[in-house]
Write an enzyme that holds these catalytic residues in place. Sequence first.
Site, mmCIF file in Angstrom:
data_model
loop_
_atom_site.group_PDB
_atom_site.id
_atom_site.type_symbol
_atom_site.label_atom_id
_atom_site.label_comp_id
_atom_site.label_asym_id
_atom_site.label_seq_id
_atom_site.Cartn_x
_atom_site.Cartn_y
_atom_site.Cartn_z
ATOM 1 N N MET A 181 84.413 49.328 14.876
ATOM 2 C CA MET A 181 83.537 49.869 13.479
ATOM 3 C C MET A 181 84.524 50.094 13.013
ATOM 4 S SD MET A 181 79.999 50.221 15.309
ATOM 5 C CE MET A 181 79.066 49.788 17.342
ATOM 6 N N GLU A 182 84.816 49.222 11.693
ATOM 7 C CA GLU A 182 85.502 50.036 10.865
ATOM 8 C C GLU A 182 85.291 51.994 10.967
ATOM 9 O OE1 GLU A 182 83.489 49.088 6.422
ATOM 10 O OE2 GLU A 182 83.033 47.962 8.255
#
Lengths: 333, 264
Positions: free
Chosen positions: B50-51
């Site tokens: 996930m960013e």
Amino acid sequence: MVSESKNSTKKTKIKTLQEAISQIPDGATILFGGWTVTRKPMAAVFEIIRQGKKDLHLVSNPGGPESDLLIGAGLVGISETNFIGHEVLGIPYCFRRAFEKGGLEKTGYLHDDWTVQTGALRILAGAMGIPFIPTKSLKGTEIIDPEHDLLADLRGKSKKLPNKKVEFIQDPFWDEGELLLIPAIKPDYCIIHVPMVGEEGTVRIHGGLFMDFYGALAAKKTIVTTEQITSEDYLKKQPDLNSIPAEFISDIVEVPYGGHPTAVQGMYDLDFEFFNRMVDSTKKEDTYVQWLQEWIKDLPDHDAYLEKLGVKKIFSLRADPGLGYNPRLKRKS
Amino acid sequence: MSKYTLREAMAIHASRQIRNEDKVIVGTGMPLVAAIIAKNCHAKDAVMLMEAGPFDSNPLALPSCVADPRGFVGAPWVADPVQMMGMILQQGRIDLGFLGGAQVDKYGNLNSTCLGTYKNANVRLPGSGGASDIGAMAKRNLIIIAHEARRLVEKVDYLTTPGWMLHPYENGKRVKDRLVHRKELGLWGGPEAVVTTMGIMKFEEETKVMYVSEYYADLGVTLEMIKENTGFAIDTSKADQVIPPTEDELYILRNVADPENIFI
């Protein structure tokens, strides 16, 4: 062995929230740490609203309720961010009102769109002390279309803004083709909220660091609000668990539940119920004005806010120490 | 066979696009749900990123966003955005990007910025987040979106995330009368499929125009319905019926991925 007394000549950085926020001038560029609805320095944001700081320039990467609520309170002149929103918790109504259907013209608010990567690299460049940095992102998008650059008229005039949004460059070293140069972000203030800080400023964060370390280095001053102040000796026992050295922290404020209603990993979960009511209130200007009055302006400080929130609510959010969140929390109303 | 909704079908068909050894970077919402289904069904070795930081996330409960502490549990390492997006993504080490948006056009370009004109928008959306970066730099991209004519459009109102065909920039100005393949701009990757509430769209090898690859005949979706609900002329001549969701996939979706009905 020569040992200097730890606390001897150093002036304490510990302040009240009021004191720490009162130093921020109108027009300041502020980078709020955290990520959308996680670990946002909400108590500090509420104090900024209480003190009515004006014409703020926000550079969070990304922005969450802190940006939306400040915009709705009419305190923001410019924002340079990749995102302003509440994730699953609803629409950023204040941002929308300020931007859409002629809102920009009416309010004079200016927004500059970026991306997570380019925003992060801009802050990294600020932290590295370099004026710009290349990226492979943004090509072919409208984010770099000069026709959409709302800050165009201010560029080259305001010292707080880069002269240009981006610059195209051919790789002069390895012939990798065209890249974009993007300008550093150099905030006046970085404000972060963390679980634990030593009495001299050593910061310990659980879970995601997000942009907090880079922000603390990029900013002229960094204010840290914390769930708890502890001894530096305790934090020195495991320095590998610490996130930011005291050197880069200007002010320390102890504010339990200072991230509420966002989540602080290891401490408490997102307050879905409160958050939903807060976002609901922002749907219309007058209901938001009422919410601001009830939850911020009518309360003298964060202690009063916690008292109004109530013990039952506060306990219901506490994180499971093994998980970092509350697995029993009802997440959908 | 249990009954299931279009949204459930969309999540399951999207999950099937994830390959077993993919390093997949997911956004908030349906991408998270689909990735968790994949990891519990056919793609047990897929690595979910996930960013906001989680690297090889193995959550015990559905994260409500990419920065939810739930996503950090059971991960061997946590990145910061400079590392995840500035290094790992930009180096081309992420196999699959998984994105949503408000509009997608026939070339797979995405809009998550505004509806209407930028400076006087009818609807202002939260903005790119990491979508633009992921669309530019993941090796493949997967788009998930509700199938409506106002969402699948001839041309996006604002191009946030690059798909296949793009307007180049010359002397800093966007050349609006010229469209080029993303490779000409030095971009690799590109959208592989668009999973909607009606079927799975793919892109023609030569023209990079979207076509219907599979549709949810099991849920009563017809090719006529797809044409009616698509904002551009879409080729349906190559369309097959999907293999319907299995009991296992539905069980995982309802009991493991999103038992609290947060996104479904």
